[in-house]
Design a protein around this motif. Structure first.
Motif, short mmCIF file in Angstrom:
data_model
loop_
_atom_site.label_atom_id
_atom_site.label_comp_id
_atom_site.label_asym_id
_atom_site.label_seq_id
_atom_site.Cartn_x
_atom_site.Cartn_y
_atom_site.Cartn_z
N ILE A 6 -10.48 -25.38 10.48
CA ILE A 6 -9.44 -24.38 10.18
C ILE A 6 -8.20 -24.68 11.00
CG2 ILE A 6 -8.83 -21.93 10.32
CD1 ILE A 6 -11.70 -21.26 9.86
N ILE A 9 -6.42 -27.73 9.58
CA ILE A 9 -5.69 -27.43 8.35
C ILE A 9 -4.45 -26.61 8.68
CG2 ILE A 9 -5.81 -26.19 6.16
CD1 ILE A 9 -8.89 -26.90 6.33
N GLY A 10 -4.67 -25.66 9.62
CA GLY A 10 -3.53 -24.83 10.03
C GLY A 10 -2.40 -25.68 10.56
N GLY A 13 -0.74 -27.47 7.76
CA GLY A 13 0.07 -26.53 6.97
C GLY A 13 1.39 -26.24 7.65
N ILE A 16 3.77 -29.14 7.44
CA ILE A 16 4.42 -29.26 6.13
C ILE A 16 5.45 -28.16 5.96
CG2 ILE A 16 4.01 -29.10 3.66
CD1 ILE A 16 1.24 -30.41 4.32
N PHE B 35 -2.67 -21.69 4.03
CA PHE B 35 -2.23 -22.88 4.75
C PHE B 35 -1.92 -24.02 3.79
CE2 PHE B 35 -4.22 -21.24 8.78
CZ PHE B 35 -3.01 -21.16 9.44
N ALA B 36 -2.66 -24.05 2.69
CA ALA B 36 -2.47 -25.15 1.74
C ALA B 36 -1.22 -24.94 0.90
CB ALA B 36 -3.68 -25.27 0.84
N PRO B 38 2.09 -24.44 1.28
CA PRO B 38 3.29 -25.29 1.37
C PRO B 38 3.06 -26.67 0.76
CG PRO B 38 2.83 -24.27 3.49
CD PRO B 38 1.67 -23.93 2.59
N LEU B 42 5.05 -28.17 -2.39
CA LEU B 42 5.76 -29.45 -2.29
C LEU B 42 5.25 -30.45 -3.33
CD1 LEU B 42 6.16 -30.06 1.54
CD2 LEU B 42 7.90 -29.47 -0.13
#
Lengths: 443, 312
Positions: A6, A9-10, A13, A16, B35-36, B38, B42
Motif C-alpha cells: 500500500i 503504491i501510495g 501515486g 504521478i 492512488f491509481a 492519477p 494520465l
C-alpha cells in the motif's frame, strides 16, 4: 493487501500526481474574448531556441507597453512538429512567426486567415514584391513578410591568408580552396585535422535539397517550374538541373575528400558545429549565426561571401520568416495589431538589434538598412547578395514534401559516388509530379 | 492494480468475510483505486485517447481546419504498397532480428559472467547497466562522435594503430544498419542481463552440485540445466527485446536520420516523416496502427508458445 505494498503504491501515486501539477501549470490560458484590447492576451509561437527567444521577448515587451495587449509567448526550435500536432488537435495559437516557405503548406491545410495588406502596413513601407511573396495559390494574401535573408558562404579568412589564397567565387575556385584547406594545414597546428567544406547532406528534413538548390539554379535548372498561371511542373529532368546536381555531386565525391567525413548523415546543426569549432573552412551560413561565429571563430577570422557561381551566374538561397495569422483565433483585432507592430520600424529595429540572435535579418521595412542599423559591413554583404542573387523556393504551394523527396534522392546520389545521377533523378521526377498532382497544381 | 481491487471486492471474499472485514477490504480497495487514479487519468489522456484518435485518423484524410474526410482503407493501402514503407519494414525486421538475437546472446553471456554476490561484481554490473539508464539520444550522440568516419574519430584512430584505414560506419549505405544494430545490442543487452541474472539466482544450487557429481562439464551444465531453467526469462527477454527493436526510433533518428540513401529508414522514422514533414497525419496514423497490430500479434504469439511449453 500487505501494508508495504500500500505504501509503495501510495508513493507511486503521489509521484504521478506530482507530475501532473507542472503539466497543468504549463498549459496555456484561454484567450479572452473581451472587446477591450488592453485585457486581451495573444498566444504567439516562433521557431526559436532560448537564445533567439530573447530577441522576440524584447519585441513583445515593447508591444505590450505600446498597446496593453499581453503576449503569451512560446518559442520552440522544432516548431513544425509542434504546429502540426496543434493543427491535428484543432487548437492553434493566434499568431506564428515561421519560415516563409511554409505558407503554401499552412494555407492549403486551412490554417491561415487572409490578410489585408493595407490594414497591417497602412503607410506602404513593406515593398510590393514582398507582399507578392505571401500570396497563396488562390491569389489571396495569407501572411505578413517579417524578415528576409540569404544563405551565404562563411569562409575562414585567416585560413585563406595562411595558405596565400584568394576569396573564391566560382565553383572551381571553391573546390580548389576546399581542397587546399583539407589537404594542407591552414590552422597551423601541425595536425591533419581540417576539412574543406562543412556540408549538411542528411536525408532528414530535406537538408540535402537545401544545400544543392543553389548549385542547380546556378546551372540554370530548378526543382519545379512555376508556369505563372497557378500551376507548376517538375523541372527535375531538365538538362540544366541534371548538370547542376552532377556538379554538386562531383564536389562531394572529390578525392581526396574536400567535405567533412560524416557529411552524408550531417544535419545543419552538426555541420555548423564543425565550422564553429574550427574543423572546416567553408560553411553555408545564415546571418543569424554571425554573433555565434564571432564568439567562436573570432570576428577577424571569417567573412561571408556569395555562394559559388555556375554558368548562369551566382544564385543564393533566399529565405525568410513571415508572420502568420492563424485560423480559429478569438482575438482577431490583437492579431492584426501585433502583425502591424512587427513590421513597423520600431518593431523591426528591435528585431534587428536585441539579444545575440536577431529575428529580423534583412528588414522588410524599406526605411531600415541592414548594414546601417548594425554598422557592420558583413550585413551589407548579406543585403547585397540577397538583392543580386537571392532565389527562393516557391512558397504558394506546399513545397515541404517536394524538398523532402528531393533531399532523400540527393542524399542517395551523394552516398554512392558511382551512382547514375540521371537515373536517380528520373524517379524523383515521378515523385515530384505526383506530389504536384496531389496538390492539384500540376500544369 | 486491477487484481488488487478485484481481490478486495471479489465474490469469494464477500461470501466468507465477516462484515467488519468486508468494510475493511472495500476501504482498502477504494484507497488503491484512489492512488491509481492519477496514473489512470494520465494513461487515458496520453495513451488511450490518442490511440483512439489515431485509429479514427487512419481512415481519414486529416485536415482539421477544412474538415477531415473519410477515405476508407486508402491510407492503409497506400502505406502497404509504398516502396519506402516496404523497405522500412524490411530494415525494421532486420534490426529487430539481429538486435534481439545479439541482445539475448550478449545479455546471457554477461549474466553468466557477472552473476554472484561479490562486491566487485556489483560494481561491474552497475557499470555494465549504465547504457540502459542513459538517455538514448545521448548514447546515440556519443556513438556518433566515437564512430566519426575519418582518422579523427576515436574508433578509427584506434583502428589506425593496427593499420586499418578509416571505416565509414554510419556513413555508408552498406554498413550503417549494422552499426545501428551493434549500438542497439550494446545498449540493450545489459537490460536482458538483469532479467537473466534474476533467472539464474532462482536455479537451485543442488542442481549444479548433482550435475558436478554426475561428471557434467561446463557446457553440459549450461545446455541441460541453465538454459532450460531460464525458459521464463527467455520468454520475457525475447518479447521485450523484439517489441523494443520493432519500434526503434531515437537511435536511428539521431544517428543517421534514416540515411544514407534510405539504408536505415525504419518503420517509425518513415511514419514520423510522413506525419510531421509530409503533413499526412492520416497515413502516418495508419502506419502506427499497423505497427500496433504487428507488435500485439507478436506478443500474443510469444505468450502462446511459452504458455504451451510451460504447460507441457
Amino acid at each position: 493487501m500487505p501494508k508495504s505494498s500500500i505504501l509503495r503504491i501510495g508513493a507511486a501515486g503521489l509521484a504521478i500526481a506530482g507530475l501532473t501539477v507542472p503539466l497543468v501549470a504549463c498549459s496555456s490560458e484561454p484567450a479572452t474574448t473581451s472587446p477591450d484590447l488592453a485585457e486581451q492576451t495573444i498566444e504567439v509561437w516562433t521557431r526559436s531556441d532560448e537564445t533567439a527567444a530573447v530577441n522576440y521577448e524584447a519585441i513583445f515587451e515593447a508591444f505590450t507597453e505600446a498597446t496593453g495587449i499581453k503576449v503569451d509567448y512560446v518559442p520552440d526550435p522544432d516548431l513544425a512538429t509542434r504546429l502540426q500536432t496543434a493543427a491535428a488537435a484543432g487548437d492553434l495559437p493566434d499568431l506564428v512567426i515561421n519560415d516563409a516557405s511554409s505558407l503554401g503548406s499552412y494555407q492549403t491545410q486551412g490554417l491561415l486567415v487572409k490578410v489585408d495588406s493595407s490594414t497591417v502596413d497602412p503607410d506602404g513601407l513593406v515593398g510590393e514584391e514582398l507582399w507578392e511573396s505571401v500570396v497563396g495559390i488562390d491569389g489571396e494574401t495569407y501572411g505578413v513578410p517579417y524578415s528576409r535573408h540569404v544563405i551565404g558562404a562563411g569562409i575562414r579568412t585567416d585560413w585563406l591568408e595562411s595558405l596565400g589564397l584568394e576569396e573564391p567565387t566560382t565553383l572551381e575556385e571553391f573546390t580548389e580552396v576546399a581542397s587546399a584547406f583539407s589537404a594542407e594545414d591552414p590552422d597551423g597546428d601541425g595536425q591533419d585535422n581540417s576539412d574543406g567544406w562543412s556540408v549538411a547532406l542528411s536525408s532528414e528534413s530535406g537538408y540535402a535539397a537545401w544545400w544543392t538548390a543553389p548549385f542547380i539554379w546556378s546551372y540554370g535548372g530548378d526543382l519545379v517550374t512555376d508556369n505563372g498561371d497557378g500551376t507548376y511542373t517538375s523541372a527535375i529532368l531538365d538538362d540544366a538541373t541534371v548538370e547542376g546536381v552532377e556538379a554538386a555531386k562531383q564536389l562531394v565525391c572529390t578525392e581526396p575528400r574536400v567535405v567533412q567525413a560524416d557529411a552524408i548523415t550531417a544535419t545543419t546543426g552538426k555541420a555548423a558545429d564543425l565550422f564553429y569549432s574550427g574543423g572546416a573552412g567553408i560553411y553555408s551560413m545564415g546571418p543569424w549565426q554571425m554573433k555565434g561565429l564571432d564568439t567562436n571563430v573570432g570576428a577577424e577570422n571569417w567573412t561571408v561571401v556569395a555562394p559559388a557561381s555556375g554558368p548562369e551566374g551566382t544564385q543564393a538561397l533566399a529565405e525568410g520568416e513571415n508572420v502568420y495569422l492563424m485560423a480559429g483565433s478569438e482575438v482577431p483585432v490583437a492579431q492584426l495589431a501585433l502583425a502591424e507592430f512587427l513590421v513597423s520600424a520600431e518593431g523591426q529595429k528591435i528585431g534587428m538589434t536585441a539579444g545575440d540572435v536577431p529575428s529580423v535579418r534583412l528588414s522588410v521595412n524599406s526605411t531600415l538598412d541592414a548594414g546601417e542599423v548594425r554598422d557592420d559591413e558583413r550585413w551589407a554583404n548579406i543585403q547585397e547578395i540577397y538583392e543580386e542573387s537571392g532565389h527562393a523556393f516557391p512558397s504558394a504551394i506546399d513545397f515541404a514534401p517536394i524538398r523532402s523527396a528531393a533531399g532523400e534522392t540527393l542524399n542517395a546520389t551523394y552516398a554512392d559516388c558511382s551512382s547514375d545521377v540521371a537515373a536517380q533523378l528520373a524517379s524523383l521526377d515521378d515523385a515530384v509530379t505526383e506530389i504536384l498532382d496531389e496538390q492539384g497544381v500540376l500544369g | 492494480m486491477t487484481s488488487l481491487a478485484e481481490r478486495a471486492i471479489s465474490r469469494r471474499s464477500l461470501g466468507v468475510a465477516r462484515k467488519g472485514q468486508l468494510v475493511m477490504r472495500l476501504k482498502l480497495g477504494s484507497i488503491a483505486w484512489a492512488f491509481a487514479l492519477p496514473a489512470i487519468v494520465l494513461a487515458l489522456l496520453f495513451k488511450f485517447i490518442p490511440l483512439f484518435n489515431s485509429f479514427i485518423y487512419s481512415f481519414q484524410k486529416v485536415q482539421p481546419f477544412l474538415g477531415n474526410e473519410f477515405i476508407g482503407l486508402e491510407n492503409y493501402t497506400e502505406v502497404l504498397t509504398d516502396e519506402k514503407f516496404q523497405l522500412a519494414a524490411l530494415h525494421t525486421v532486420q534490426i529487430a532480428f539481429f538486435q534481439t538475437l545479439g541482445g539475448v546472446v550478449v545479455g546471457l553471456g554477461l549474466a553468466l559472467l557477472l552473476e554472484g554476490q561479490a562486491r566487485s561484481l556489483w560494481f561491474v554490473r552497475t557499470t555494465v547497466f549504465l547504457p540502459v539508464v542513459a538517455a538514448v539520444a545521448v548514447v546515440a550522440e556519443a556513438w556518433r562522435s566515437l564512430l566519426y568516419p575519418s582518422e579523427l574519430g576515436f574508433v578509427n584512430s584506434l583502428l589506425g594503430f593496427v593499420g586499418i584505414p578509416p571505416l565509414e560506419f554510419l556513413n555508408s549505405p552498406g554498413t550503417a544498419i549494422w552499426t545501428i544494430i551493434f549500438i542497439g545490442i550494446w545498449s540493450g543487452a545489459p537490460y536482458n542481463m538483469v532479467i537473466f541474472i534474476a533467472g539464474l539466482t532462482s536455479i537451485e544450487r543442488e542442481m549444479y552440485e548433482a550435475s558436478a557429481l554426475d561428471g557434467a562439464n561446463r557446457w553440459q551444465r549450461l545446455r541441460y540445466i541453465v538454459i532450460p531453467s531460464l525458459r521464463a526469462s527467455f520468454a520475457i527477454v525475447l518479447t521485450l527485446a523484439a517489441i523494443r527493436a520493432l519500434r526503434v526510433f531515437t537511435e536511428v533518428y539521431v544517428l543517421t536520420g534514416g540515411g544514407p540513401a534510405g539504408s536505415t529508414d525504419v518503420w517509425m522514422t518513415r511514419m514520423y516523416n510522413v506525419g510531421t514533414i509530409g503533413n499526412n497525419v492520416g497515413q502516418s496514423s495508419a502506419a502506427a496502427i499497423i505497427l500496433l497490430v504487428v507488435i500485439g500479434a507478436l506478443a500474443a504469439v510469444t505468450q502462446y508458445i511459452t504458455r504451451r511449453r510451460s504447460d507441457a
